[in-house]
Write a protein that holds these residues in place. Sequence first.
Motif, short mmCIF file in Angstrom:
data_model
loop_
_atom_site.label_atom_id
_atom_site.label_comp_id
_atom_site.label_asym_id
_atom_site.label_seq_id
_atom_site.Cartn_x
_atom_site.Cartn_y
_atom_site.Cartn_z
N PHE A 251 -2.08 3.96 -12.27
CA PHE A 251 -2.45 5.05 -11.37
C PHE A 251 -3.73 4.74 -10.61
N MET A 252 -4.60 3.94 -11.20
CA MET A 252 -5.78 3.50 -10.45
C MET A 252 -5.35 2.66 -9.25
N LEU A 253 -4.36 1.77 -9.46
CA LEU A 253 -3.85 0.97 -8.35
C LEU A 253 -3.19 1.85 -7.29
N LEU A 254 -2.52 2.91 -7.73
CA LEU A 254 -1.94 3.84 -6.77
C LEU A 254 -3.03 4.55 -5.99
N PRO B 114 -17.31 0.45 -13.27
CA PRO B 114 -15.87 0.55 -13.56
C PRO B 114 -15.38 1.95 -13.87
N TRP B 115 -16.28 2.84 -14.25
CA TRP B 115 -15.84 4.18 -14.61
C TRP B 115 -15.25 4.94 -13.43
N ILE B 116 -15.50 4.49 -12.20
CA ILE B 116 -14.89 5.21 -11.07
C ILE B 116 -13.38 4.99 -11.02
N ALA B 117 -12.89 4.05 -11.84
CA ALA B 117 -11.44 3.87 -11.93
C ALA B 117 -10.75 5.15 -12.38
N ILE B 118 -11.46 5.98 -13.15
CA ILE B 118 -10.89 7.26 -13.60
C ILE B 118 -10.64 8.17 -12.40
N PHE B 119 -11.57 8.19 -11.46
CA PHE B 119 -11.39 9.02 -10.27
C PHE B 119 -10.26 8.47 -9.39
N LEU B 120 -10.16 7.15 -9.30
CA LEU B 120 -9.06 6.57 -8.54
C LEU B 120 -7.72 6.89 -9.19
N ALA B 121 -7.68 6.85 -10.53
CA ALA B 121 -6.45 7.22 -11.23
C ALA B 121 -6.10 8.68 -10.97
N GLY B 122 -7.12 9.56 -10.92
CA GLY B 122 -6.88 10.95 -10.58
C GLY B 122 -6.32 11.09 -9.18
N LEU B 123 -6.82 10.26 -8.26
CA LEU B 123 -6.29 10.27 -6.89
C LEU B 123 -4.84 9.80 -6.89
N GLY B 124 -4.54 8.81 -7.73
CA GLY B 124 -3.16 8.34 -7.83
C GLY B 124 -2.23 9.41 -8.37
N ALA C 234 0.81 -1.22 0.00
CA ALA C 234 0.00 0.00 0.00
C ALA C 234 0.85 1.26 0.00
N ARG C 235 2.15 1.13 0.23
CA ARG C 235 3.04 2.28 0.23
C ARG C 235 3.87 2.41 -1.05
N PHE C 236 3.52 1.62 -2.07
CA PHE C 236 4.33 1.68 -3.29
C PHE C 236 4.19 3.04 -3.96
N GLU C 237 5.24 3.43 -4.66
CA GLU C 237 5.27 4.71 -5.36
C GLU C 237 5.66 4.48 -6.82
N LEU C 238 4.89 5.04 -7.73
CA LEU C 238 5.23 4.94 -9.13
C LEU C 238 6.38 5.89 -9.47
N PRO C 239 7.24 5.52 -10.40
CA PRO C 239 8.30 6.45 -10.82
C PRO C 239 7.71 7.67 -11.51
N ARG C 240 8.44 8.77 -11.50
CA ARG C 240 7.95 10.00 -12.11
C ARG C 240 7.64 9.84 -13.59
N GLY C 241 8.38 8.96 -14.25
CA GLY C 241 8.15 8.75 -15.67
C GLY C 241 6.78 8.16 -15.97
N ALA C 242 6.12 7.56 -14.97
CA ALA C 242 4.81 6.96 -15.21
C ALA C 242 3.78 8.03 -15.59
N SER C 243 3.84 9.18 -14.93
CA SER C 243 2.90 10.25 -15.27
C SER C 243 3.16 10.78 -16.67
N LEU C 244 4.44 10.82 -17.07
CA LEU C 244 4.75 11.25 -18.42
C LEU C 244 4.24 10.25 -19.45
N ALA C 245 4.34 8.95 -19.13
CA ALA C 245 3.83 7.92 -20.03
C ALA C 245 2.32 8.04 -20.17
N LEU C 246 1.62 8.29 -19.06
CA LEU C 246 0.17 8.43 -19.11
C LEU C 246 -0.24 9.64 -19.94
N LEU C 247 0.36 10.79 -19.66
CA LEU C 247 -0.01 12.00 -20.38
C LEU C 247 0.45 11.93 -21.84
N GLY C 248 1.64 11.35 -22.07
CA GLY C 248 2.11 11.19 -23.44
C GLY C 248 1.22 10.26 -24.24
#
Length: 322
Positions: free
Chosen positions: A252-255, A285-295, A212-226
């Motif tokens: 990011f939903m998992l985050l 399942p569409w609430i996954a978008i809000f969870l990804a936003g939280l991530g 539950a404390r895992f952290e995604l690398p900064r490049g993950a947000s660039l991959a998502l937005l890219g």
Amino acid sequence: MQAGVFPIGLGAGAVSALLYAAAASGSPLALVLLYVAPLPVLLAGIGWRHHAGIVGATFGALALTLLVGPKTGVYFAIAVGFPAWWLAYLALLARDGADGAPAEWYPVGRLVAWCAAIGALLVAATIPLVATSLEEYRAALRDVFSKALQAAGPTPQLPGGQDPKALIDFMALLAPGLAATFWTLSSLFNLWLAGRIVRASGKLVRPWPDIARFELPRGASLALLGGFAGSFLPGLPSLVAELVSATFLMAFMLLGLAVMHVTTRALPARGLLLFALYALLVFMPWIAIFLAGLGLAEQFLGIRRRFGPPPGGPPTAVANLP
């Protein structure tokens, strides 16, 4: 290298290849067998180090090449064997801490990012096998879903009397991204399950992390937005970009779910709240978008740091340098 690496690797490769070959039977369990095919290689790689994993991946590919055909062996190596070996290798990658500090193990968040990248790449690799243009690819998917609906019986009618063709078009639009995200989830599940099994056997050398404390690398947000930006490109590049954005949206939903697990730890009704959250995720399942936003917010704002100490170094353990 541990004793018994080769027998374990050969056995894991044989079981994995058998699962992969059985998935081609067309039975209702075919997809299940396909998605669990990496598990034996992961078990060998995590329990007996990556040497056993590479033996299993290589032997499985060679066995399928000789018994079924070269194409099947190559597909197994690309889609099952070597991705499983690579994830097992990374999971046990560590470096000794300076001045007697605890070993630094490969971060869980980077494993999640690797699973997302592999999920997108594996589905993208199938595109040239189906078509050479986006229009041909969509048409091929529509044909597959149309035949599947016809084989299932009378063509269903959509609410409002809409043409069922709209359902087929919608399924063809979503199918690649869903396949990539499902492969990402199955890779993560197989990796988690392999770790739990090896831990129960007493052979896991890596301390079990606080997931539950895992952290995604900064490049993950660039991959998502890219990936999201690239989805506006014309042709097949847009499809590849959609796959990347879909799998990293899942990451990011998992985050976001990890944030919910941490921030509710002090609540008396935590179990009920998490159960309700997962139930909503299944039925809506569409609430996954809000969870990804939280991530995404967690990555830039560090929400979990307000609910306990920030993620520190991994527990003390003997470093296992593959």
